[in-house]
Scaffold this active site. Structure first.
Site, PDB file in Angstrom:
ATOM      1  N   ASP A 106     -64.945 -27.549  85.076  1.00 30.30           N
ATOM      2  CA  ASP A 106     -65.553 -27.329  83.765  1.00 30.30           C
ATOM      3  C   ASP A 106     -66.716 -26.356  83.985  1.00 30.30           C
ATOM      4  OD1 ASP A 106     -67.435 -28.062  81.554  1.00 30.30           O
ATOM      5  OD2 ASP A 106     -66.001 -29.605  81.061  1.00 30.30           O
ATOM      6  N   ASP A 162     -59.989 -38.744  81.680  1.00 30.43           N
ATOM      7  CA  ASP A 162     -60.293 -39.854  80.773  1.00 30.43           C
ATOM      8  C   ASP A 162     -61.383 -39.523  79.773  1.00 30.43           C
ATOM      9  OD1 ASP A 162     -62.420 -39.833  82.799  1.00 30.43           O
ATOM     10  OD2 ASP A 162     -63.046 -41.709  81.865  1.00 30.43           O
TER      11      ASP A 162
HETATM   12  P1  IMP Z   1     -68.006 -29.868  86.052  1.00 28.52           P
HETATM   13  O1  IMP Z   1     -68.968 -30.358  87.108  1.00 28.52           O
HETATM   14  O2  IMP Z   1     -68.706 -29.502  84.774  1.00 28.52           O
HETATM   15  O3  IMP Z   1     -67.109 -28.758  86.536  1.00 28.52           O
HETATM   16  O4  IMP Z   1     -67.122 -31.110  85.628  1.00 28.52           O
HETATM   17  C1  IMP Z   1     -66.210 -31.615  86.510  1.00 28.52           C
HETATM   18  C2  IMP Z   1     -65.764 -33.026  86.270  1.00 28.52           C
HETATM   19  O5  IMP Z   1     -66.058 -33.505  84.960  1.00 28.52           O
HETATM   20  C3  IMP Z   1     -64.265 -33.064  86.389  1.00 28.52           C
HETATM   21  O6  IMP Z   1     -63.883 -33.325  87.708  1.00 28.52           O
HETATM   22  C4  IMP Z   1     -63.861 -34.148  85.443  1.00 28.52           C
HETATM   23  O7  IMP Z   1     -63.841 -35.374  86.113  1.00 28.52           O
HETATM   24  C5  IMP Z   1     -64.930 -34.123  84.383  1.00 28.52           C
HETATM   25  N1  IMP Z   1     -64.497 -33.332  83.206  1.00 28.52           N
HETATM   26  C6  IMP Z   1     -64.776 -32.035  82.937  1.00 28.52           C
HETATM   27  N2  IMP Z   1     -64.232 -31.639  81.769  1.00 28.52           N
HETATM   28  C7  IMP Z   1     -63.573 -32.716  81.290  1.00 28.52           C
HETATM   29  C8  IMP Z   1     -62.762 -32.939  80.110  1.00 28.52           C
HETATM   30  O8  IMP Z   1     -62.548 -32.068  79.248  1.00 28.52           O
HETATM   31  N3  IMP Z   1     -62.240 -34.189  79.975  1.00 28.52           N
HETATM   32  C9  IMP Z   1     -62.447 -35.183  80.881  1.00 28.52           C
HETATM   33  N4  IMP Z   1     -63.182 -35.022  81.995  1.00 28.52           N
HETATM   34  C10 IMP Z   1     -63.740 -33.804  82.201  1.00 28.52           C
END
Ligand code: IMP
Ligand code: MG
Length: 178
Positions: A106, A162
């Site tokens: 994300d 989730d």
């Molecule tokens: P980041 O650190 O912002 O890249 O987020 C990573 C983690 O957040 C992922 O490994 C997911 O577990 C969770 N995540 C990110 N986007 C989503 C989403 O749209 N739905 C559910 N979980 C998400």
């Protein structure tokens, strides 16, 4: 099922399971070519990556190891940007080819911090595989070696992902209905 109700939110289907499976096929095809002589250790980030990991591993036709680690950075609908400690790693990674398996990238905060922590174990190389990527908000400058499907900047569930604990079991991908 075209819609899901999880807690107080409604989700609609955005990527059907056969398309997700095709993306896993494409990643596996490349890994079978690129990693077959590298004796890699796959490190799957729980909980979200369990389904991607299982689907991918069944398609790999070379000897490899698998380990699971846990990090938790997500509460509710927004990535908090906070990472807990890395737990569950028992293998020696020194001079090993490490391939991280993620469900979704994300903002990129989780993967960046995971890579940083894994580097301290002195692997020979770290590659990253993610089933889903939100390219509109990914702000990392790290290379993503294997990306399954680029998704829009919406909150998604299914395929292991989730919403407050629900939705991981569904094989199709669903997006939040605003
Ligand atoms: P980041 O650190 O912002 O890249 O987020 C990573 C983690 O957040 C992922 O490994 C997911 O577990 C969770 N995540 C990110 N986007 C989503 C989403 O749209 N739905 C559910 N979980 C998400
Ligand atoms: Mg995850």
């Amino acid at each position: 099922m075209n819609t899901l109700c999880l807690h107080d939110k409604k989700f609609e289907i955005c990527i059907p399971s056969p398309d997700v499976q095709k993306a896993v096929d494409a990643i596996a095809l490349r890994m079978n070519l690129e990693l077959c002589d590298k004796n890699p250790i796959f490190i799957s980030i729980l909980n979200g990556s369990f389904m991607f990991t299982s689907d991918l591993m069944k398609r790999l036709i070379f000897n490899c190891e698998l380990s699971f680690i846990k990090l938790s950075s997500y509460k509710g609908l927004n990535s908090s940007g906070e990472i807990n400690e890395l737990v569950g790693l028992n293998e020696n990674l020194e001079n090993r080819m490490v391939v991280i398996l993620e469900d979704i990238i994300d903002t990129g905060t989780t993967i960046a911090k995971t890579v940083e922590k894994l580097r301290s174990f002195h692997p020979s190389e770290i590659r990253i595989a993610t089933l889903f990527l939100k390219p509109e908000i990914f702000k990392g400058n790290i290379t993503l070696d294997y990306v399954g499907i680029e998704v829009p900047n919406k909150f998604i569930v299914g395929c292991g992902l989730d919403y407050n604990g629900l939705g991981r079991n569904y094989p199709d991908l669903y997006a939040l209905v605003p």
